[in-house]
Enzyme design. Structure first.
Site, PDB file in Angstrom:
ATOM      1  CD  GLU A  92       9.494  10.305  -2.487  1.00  0.00           C
ATOM      2  OE1 GLU A  92      10.444  10.659  -3.219  1.00  0.00           O
ATOM      3  OE2 GLU A  92       8.398   9.919  -2.918  1.00  0.00           O
ATOM      4  CD1 TRP A 144       6.356   3.627   4.109  1.00  0.00           C
ATOM      5  CD2 TRP A 144       7.555   4.412   2.400  1.00  0.00           C
ATOM      6  NE1 TRP A 144       6.761   4.903   4.415  1.00  0.00           N
ATOM      7  CE2 TRP A 144       7.491   5.406   3.391  1.00  0.00           C
ATOM      8  CE3 TRP A 144       8.258   4.690   1.217  1.00  0.00           C
ATOM      9  CZ2 TRP A 144       8.097   6.654   3.248  1.00  0.00           C
ATOM     10  CZ3 TRP A 144       8.866   5.933   1.088  1.00  0.00           C
ATOM     11  CH2 TRP A 144       8.777   6.897   2.090  1.00  0.00           C
ATOM     12  CB  SER A 157      10.728   6.446 -14.292  1.00  0.00           C
ATOM     13  OG  SER A 157       9.634   7.305 -14.424  1.00  0.00           O
ATOM     14  CB  SER A 158      11.817   9.876 -10.337  1.00  0.00           C
ATOM     15  OG  SER A 158      10.607   9.357  -9.918  1.00  0.00           O
ATOM     16  CG  HIS A 184      12.139  14.723  11.633  1.00  0.00           C
ATOM     17  ND1 HIS A 184      12.099  15.925  10.990  1.00  0.00           N
ATOM     18  CD2 HIS A 184      11.450  13.883  10.832  1.00  0.00           C
ATOM     19  CE1 HIS A 184      11.420  15.812   9.865  1.00  0.00           C
ATOM     20  NE2 HIS A 184      11.018  14.587   9.748  1.00  0.00           N
ATOM     21  CG  HIS A 185      11.597  10.452   9.241  1.00  0.00           C
ATOM     22  ND1 HIS A 185      10.268  10.346   8.884  1.00  0.00           N
ATOM     23  CD2 HIS A 185      12.060  11.543   8.595  1.00  0.00           C
ATOM     24  CE1 HIS A 185       9.962  11.325   8.051  1.00  0.00           C
ATOM     25  NE2 HIS A 185      11.031  12.069   7.859  1.00  0.00           N
ATOM     26  CE1 TYR A 199       8.256  19.234   3.893  1.00  0.00           C
ATOM     27  CE2 TYR A 199      10.558  18.715   4.090  1.00  0.00           C
ATOM     28  CZ  TYR A 199       9.376  19.069   4.669  1.00  0.00           C
ATOM     29  OH  TYR A 199       9.283  19.246   6.018  1.00  0.00           O
ATOM     30  CG  HIS A 221      -1.610   1.308   1.482  1.00  0.00           C
ATOM     31  ND1 HIS A 221      -2.591   1.805   0.643  1.00  0.00           N
ATOM     32  CD2 HIS A 221      -1.438   2.244   2.445  1.00  0.00           C
ATOM     33  CE1 HIS A 221      -2.995   2.981   1.109  1.00  0.00           C
ATOM     34  NE2 HIS A 221      -2.300   3.286   2.194  1.00  0.00           N
ATOM     35  CG  HIS A 267      12.131  14.989   5.782  1.00  0.00           C
ATOM     36  ND1 HIS A 267      11.094  14.549   6.554  1.00  0.00           N
ATOM     37  CD2 HIS A 267      11.912  16.297   5.583  1.00  0.00           C
ATOM     38  CE1 HIS A 267      10.296  15.557   6.833  1.00  0.00           C
ATOM     39  NE2 HIS A 267      10.766  16.633   6.260  1.00  0.00           N
ATOM     40  CB  SER A 325       0.345  28.776  -5.513  1.00  0.00           C
ATOM     41  OG  SER A 325       0.829  28.395  -4.255  1.00  0.00           O
ATOM     42  CG  ASP A 331       6.372  18.114 -26.544  1.00  0.00           C
ATOM     43  OD1 ASP A 331       6.594  17.645 -25.411  1.00  0.00           O
ATOM     44  OD2 ASP A 331       5.667  17.525 -27.386  1.00  0.00           O
ATOM     45  NE  ARG A 363       3.671   3.373  10.621  1.00  0.00           N
ATOM     46  CZ  ARG A 363       4.540   3.989   9.801  1.00  0.00           C
ATOM     47  NH1 ARG A 363       5.532   4.713  10.298  1.00  0.00           N
ATOM     48  NH2 ARG A 363       4.418   3.911   8.501  1.00  0.00           N
ATOM     49  CE  LYS A 386       5.110  26.945  -0.407  1.00  0.00           C
ATOM     50  NZ  LYS A 386       4.991  27.553  -1.477  1.00  0.00           N
ATOM     51  CB  THR A 430       5.085  25.006   6.490  1.00  0.00           C
ATOM     52  OG1 THR A 430       6.295  24.283   6.261  1.00  0.00           O
ATOM     53  CG2 THR A 430       3.935  24.216   5.932  1.00  0.00           C
TER      54      THR A 430
END
Lengths: 532, 375
Positions: A259, A146, A173-174, A306-307, A261, A81, A257, A272, A110, A454, A335, A332
């Protein structure tokens, strides 16, 4: 989408005449609009697939005890998932938006590397197939979460190898997609469009693309080391051979991290665009938005640990990562305040894109609050690896990224298909999503506070009630997305619904609205528009 | 007919209400019993109040704007798009609020990390999927035992009603004295686990090959329950932690009992056992250490957890069988049990596996053979 085909014939005047039809059109296409469409449909398919996995989890968690899936398969479901939603649904969806919108918004014909664009997309179905196939190999799909923490991930069967290859391919790909986006933005803007005149969506994607180029190789490195530990006798993460399991987490989160963002900055970009359009007022604090986005991107490289507040770090390390993480609240916050100031004294209407954008601000900010809570290391110790964290990241990824994807789809689909979506159904989709989302995820805060970890297939009896509420909400949320599928199918594949004018939104002012008809012609901006 | 329907609906609503009323909707942290846990509790509450105020202000503004600045009420859009003063203010104020939050957080963090001068040091080792406790220093030094889930399988599989402490109960709880600083060293045998007792405000990952530490000083006697908090494979959800905090006298008494038990259980490794004795003992060891993966039926959960019934190893050479149980199999979930189980336990469980289900080897492994194989 199919409406594009109709316009192909007369929009194409200059020798790009040869065009295969049917399936081969999609396999061989180098057109940014076709490729954007494929990215979007691919990501929606993955969204449904990841959603079915999530609903299976929620069904198992409806009451204590083991009901429909055994613990081993449960872990495979949580892992898949996560992987499918992150790498299959959210990221490709934003690349789809980038493909459709960036050339049109900067007045380019293009993407810069049209053939590579095709290749970046067609790698994705290959990677997705590897992920799906992993369910059917001995031992089943990856089941280490994950985050595929070593050494748990070195214990898995061949499904883990397939997962690792899939991640490698999606990473490639990314990276290609990002190089394409950076090159397009830096080299192909219409004359007069300076960097500081670019639409905010283009800015956020430029920054995101740099983040992707910086961190996808880091992920590739981490999972390659896992692969080597698994098969080639290395001991990167095996203490018995001189390695360190915690090193995997440092490398993973150095990717992980930014990732996070990568999955939210393009969403900020879409919001925006939408808010000023429906407030009929220019975006407040354009320059500070650019700076805030850049600061978030830079800060994202120095907060990864922090993870890992519970792995046992020295006090100085903990303090550094706690303070750095808290700092993110400042840009943040800027924004959110800018969006509110854009709405302030505007002349607002609330069509579906605006509803999703305002819903985004409301619910995403709640995810921001819980993020602040988790930044406080001593509090995080209690909440790490509990349902509180699950609630937090779904508030920012579903109510954040996914809502922005919905807002963007409703916003631009008139331009993509030349048809107006069904407004009543769109509003229903919004309200159902908003209500069911909160029914699903709000109770998870309480579960986490009360002490439910979890990634567990079964839980102590005191957690039953909130889990039942969450399961009911999850099914409501999942089913609501079928309404979205219907709304999109109606205007795209079935080409039904009112014809859209070139500029259906009164307040829209970017090039795709002001210079192109709806639907946008197959080839647009052969001659660059003049930007004042 | 209508009446019946009404009564039925009424009954259902009443049942739903009763269900809701009886349910335990716990909305906050568990009641703290250490200083650190109560500081964390207070930090969380303080943050919640600050967040609530920010929430009300920010969304008050947003919803007022949504109410007042709509086109449908005839509001005309103004075109301002910059205001340096406002922008500086809303950058600086959040920054100041953050400093206000960081201050108490820093104090708690530093106290949290201070593991110096403990009264008692206990090593907690994470295994797939149970905990091992070794009392290393202080009163009770030398006491060591394993602590595994004691909830019966038939409750998990919904064949029996669930007990009061479903999934949060163990066979041998960790016992510590009240009011004493206890330092917990964590490590793991296979993958990463995490030692978490919510009421104490501690969570510390247990990392294979490394030792980390944390501490607590419980102020109140009682039984406190936690769980492994780091995904560690199939039975991650089934390795709870139960800590009994007892008075100093009771603790001394408990230590004495443990020492007596250990002495009684100390077996002569050179004793010759009969096959019957070994099988009887082995069945118990199997149920505690092997059945989670290889299943009580010996059929396993292939392919991740192979069957032992009829397997090549369990019906083949004795020494290969001893080797895999002692040393595990790298790259799989098969643990090296040599570190967890005594020679007698290993000899017994191997003998059991070779003579249970369809396996009829008829041979027996003596503890002395296991001891020899360890070298």
């Amino acid at each position: 989408m199919s409406a594009v085909i109709d316009t192909h014939g007369h929009a194409d005047h200059d020798g790009h005449g040869y065009q295969p039809s049917g399936l081969m059109r999609w396999v061989t296409t180098t057109n940014h609009k076709d490729i954007g469409t494929m990215y979007l449909w691919f990501s929606f398919t993955m969204l449904l697939l990841g959603g079915v996995l999530a609903l299976t989890l929620r069904l198992e968690l409806f009451r204590p005890g083991i009901q429909i899936v055994n613990p081993e398969f449960f872990n495979q479901l949580t892992t898949m998932h996560g992987l499918i939603m992150v790498f299959g649904a959210i990221m490709p969806a934003f690349v789809g938006f980038a493909n459709w919108q960036i050339p049109m918004m900067i007045g380019a014909p293009d993407m810069a590397f049209a053939r590579m664009n095709n290749w970046s997309f067609w790698l994705l179905p290959v990677a997705a197939s590897l992920l799906v196939i992993s369910f059917f190999v001995p031992g089943g799909a990856p089941a280490a979460g994950w985050t595929i923490y070593a050494p748990l991930s070195t214990q898995m069967g061949p499904g883990m190898d397939l997962g690792i290859f899939a991640l490698h391919i999606m990473g490639a790909s990314s990276i290609m997609g990002s190089i394409n986006i950076v090159t397009t933005i830096l080299n192909m803007r219409a004359p007069g469009m300076t960097l500081m005149k670019m639409p905010m969506f283009v800015w956020t994607w430029l920054i995101t693309a740099y983040l992707l180029i910086a961190v996808m190789p880091v992920l590739a490195g981490a999972i390659t080391m896992v692969l080597a530990d698994r098969h080639f006798g290395t001991s990167f993460f095996n203490a018995a051979g001189g390695g360190d399991p915690v090193m995997f987490q440092h490398i993973f989160w150095f990717f992980g991290h930014p990732e996070v963002y990568i999955m939210i900055l393009p969403a900020f970009g879409i919001i925006s665009q939408v808010i000023p359009t429906f407030a009929r007022k220019p975006l407040f604090g354009y320059a500070s938005m650019v700076y805030a986005t850049s600061s978030i991107a830079i800060l994202s490289f120095i907060v990864w640990a922090h993870h890992m507040f519970t792995v046992g770090m020295p006090t100085a390390g903990l303090l550094f990562f706690m303070y750095a993480t808290m700092l993110i609240a400042v840009p943040t916050g800027v924004k959110v305040f800018n969006w509110l100031a854009t709405m302030w004294k505007g002349s607002m209407t609330f069509e579906t894109p605006m509803l999703f954008a305002v819903g985004f601000i409301f619910v995403f900010t709640m995810g921001g609050f819980t993020g602040l809570m988790l930044a406080i290391m001593p509090v995080d110790v209690q909440l790490q690896d509990t349902y509180y964290v699950v609630a937090h990241f779904h508030y920012v990824l579903v109510a954040g990224s996914l809502y922005a994807i919905f807002a963007g789809t409703y916003f631009w689909i008139p331009k993509w298909t030349g048809r107006m979506y069904d407004e009543t159904l769109g509003e229903w989709h919004f309200w159902l999503s908003l209500v069911f989302f909160n029914i699903t995820f709000f109770p998870m805060h309480f579960l986490g506070l009360a002490g439910m970890p979890r990634r567990i297939p079964d839980y102590a009896s005191q957690f039953t009630e909130f889990n039942q509420i969450a399961t009911v909400g999850a099914f409501g949320f999942g089913l609501s997305q079928l309404l979205f599928l219907y709304i999109v199918l109606k205007v795209s594949v079935f080409a039904k619904g009112e014809k859209a004018p070139a500029k259906p939104w009164e307040g829209a002012d970017t090039l795709e609205w002001t210079h192109l008809p709806s639907p946008a012609p197959y080839h647009s901006f052969h001659e660059a528009p003049e930007v004042k | 007919m209508n009446n019946k329907l009404g009564r039925l609906t009424g009954g259902l609503l009443l049942a739903l209400y009763a269900e809701l009323a009886s349910a335990a909707y716990q909305l906050n942290f568990q009641a703290p019993v250490t200083r650190i846990a109560s500081e964390i509790y207070d930090l969380h509450m303080l943050m919640m109040y600050v967040i609530l105020v920010i929430f009300c202000v920010v969304f008050g503004v947003m919803f007022y704007s949504i109410y007042a600045h709509r086109k449908s009420v005839g509001h005309k859009a103004e075109q301002f798009h910059e205001n340096t003063t406002v922008e500086i203010i809303w950058t600086v104020i959040p920054f100041l609020i953050l400093i206000g939050m960081a201050w108490p957080a820093t104090k708690t963090l530093i106290a949290f990390k201070d593991t110096a001068n403990p009264d008692l040091t206990i090593k907690a080792t994470g295994y797939q999927w149970k905990w091992g406790y070794d009392y290393i220093k202080g009163e009770g030094e030398g006491v060591a035992f394993l602590s595994a889930l004691s909830t019966p399988q038939d409750q998990i599989h919904n064949q029996k009603p669930k007990g009061e402490n479903y999934l949060l109960e163990v066979d041998n709880p960790l016992v510590v004295p009240v009011g004493k600083k206890v330092r917990i060293l964590t490590t793991a045998n296979d993958v990463i686990h995490s030692f978490w007792v919510p009421a104490f405000g501690i969570k510390q990952d247990a990392i294979p090959g490394f030792v980390r530490d944390t501490w607590f000083k419980a102020d109140k006697e009682g039984t406190y329950r936690g769980q492994c908090a780091e995904l560690c494979g199939k039975d991650h959800g089934f390795m709870p932690i139960v800590v009994e905090v007892v008075s100093a006298e009771k603790y001394t008494q408990w230590v004495a009992e443990q020492k007596k038990k250990t002495a009684a259980a100390a077996e002569d490794p050179n004793k010759q056992w009969t096959a019957g004795e070994l099988i009887a003992k082995g069945e118990k060891v199997y149920a505690a250490s092997c059945a989670a993966c290889h299943q009580p039926t010996g059929k396993g959960l292939p392919p991740a957890f192979p069957a032992l019934d009829g397997s090549k190893i369990a019906t083949g050479d004795k020494n290969a069988h001893i080797d895999i149980v002692l040393n595990g199999k790298t790259g799989t979930a098969m643990t090296a049990f040599g570190k967890q189980l005594s020679d007698t336990d290993i000899a017994a469980v191997i003998t059991y596996e070779r003579n249970a289900w369809g396996n009829k080897k008829g041979d027996a492994v003596q503890p002395a053979e296991v001891k020899a194989a360890r070298k």
